[in-house]
Design a protein around this motif. Structure first.
Motif, short mmCIF file in Angstrom:
data_model
loop_
_atom_site.label_atom_id
_atom_site.label_comp_id
_atom_site.label_asym_id
_atom_site.label_seq_id
_atom_site.Cartn_x
_atom_site.Cartn_y
_atom_site.Cartn_z
N CYS A 1 0.84 -1.21 0.00
CA CYS A 1 0.00 0.00 0.00
C CYS A 1 0.87 1.26 0.00
N GLY A 2 0.22 2.37 -0.26
CA GLY A 2 0.92 3.65 -0.27
C GLY A 2 -0.01 4.78 0.08
N TRP A 3 0.57 5.93 0.33
CA TRP A 3 -0.25 7.09 0.69
C TRP A 3 0.51 8.37 0.41
N SER A 4 -0.25 9.45 0.48
CA SER A 4 0.32 10.78 0.37
C SER A 4 -0.49 11.70 1.28
N PHE A 5 0.11 12.81 1.64
CA PHE A 5 -0.57 13.82 2.43
C PHE A 5 -0.83 15.03 1.56
N THR A 6 -1.92 15.73 1.84
CA THR A 6 -2.20 17.01 1.22
C THR A 6 -2.51 18.01 2.32
N VAL A 7 -2.35 19.26 2.03
CA VAL A 7 -2.54 20.31 3.03
C VAL A 7 -4.03 20.54 3.24
N ASN A 8 -4.42 20.71 4.48
CA ASN A 8 -5.79 21.10 4.80
C ASN A 8 -5.76 22.33 5.69
N GLU A 9 -6.90 22.79 6.11
CA GLU A 9 -6.97 24.00 6.92
C GLU A 9 -7.70 23.73 8.22
N ALA A 10 -7.27 22.69 8.92
CA ALA A 10 -7.86 22.41 10.23
C ALA A 10 -7.60 23.60 11.16
N ASP A 11 -8.59 23.99 11.93
CA ASP A 11 -8.46 25.13 12.85
C ASP A 11 -7.77 24.67 14.12
#
Length: 179
Positions: free
Chosen positions: A36-46
């Motif tokens: 398996c594999g994954w990536s992260f993306t930017v979010n705007e969690a407060d």
């Protein structure tokens, strides 16, 4: 700034992970293993709050106002070295809200409080992800909530996919208006 390095990590206990991370990061944070594999993306969690802190105690410059009393901040000094320049000493301060960022007025400073700033195990969570065999394993690793921001997109070799809007939101006192 923002550059990545690519690497292949193998350990004696079975990790075989190919991926990338930012320079100076101790772990490969995106990529894949055999299953398996994954990536992260930017979010705007407060995940952060700013506080104005007033240092106006004439007998103690490290005391700041908290309601009708004073609290003492934590102070420490660090030598900051920048290549090609002489080292300089800087004094840092931290309140119960978090570290002081900058000065906003003659006696007013801005402190920042960030969810899980001091209480996380990013390396442990990513290492658990590096060992994952399925997206269910990825989801279990993300359940630690030690990566305070970033979405995660994952897939495994059996056709399962996962998307998690990941983030840590602080518990906030409901008597304040937080927007």
């Amino acid at each position: 700034y923002g550059q990545w390095y690519e690497a292949h990590m193998r350990t004696k206990d079975g990790v075989n992970f190919y991926g990338a991370s930012f320079f100076c990061s101790p772990m490969l944070s995106i990529g894949h293993n055999e299953r398996c594999g994954w990536s992260f993306t930017v979010n705007e969690a407060d995940a952060a709050d700013e506080w104005l802190v007033t240092f106006d105690n004439p007998s103690n410059p490290n005391a700041y106002r908290q309601g009708d009393k004073y609290l003492e901040c934590t102070t420490w000094t660090e030598d900051i070295k920048i290549k090609g320049m002489p080292a300089r000493k800087y004094t840092f301060r931290k309140t119960h809200h978090g570290p002081i960022l900058d000065q906003k007025g003659p006696q007013t400073y801005r402190a920042v409080q960030i969810a899980k700033l001091y209480d996380n195990d990013f390396i442990g969570e990513v290492m658990q992800m590096n060992r994952a065999k399925t997206v269910h394993d990825i989801r279990s690793a993300l359940g630690r909530v030690d990566i305070p921001i970033f979405n995660c997109v994952a897939a495994d070799n059996t056709g399962n996919i996962l998307y998690v809007y990941n983030g840590v939101i602080p518990k906030r006192d409901p008597k304040f208006i937080w927007n």
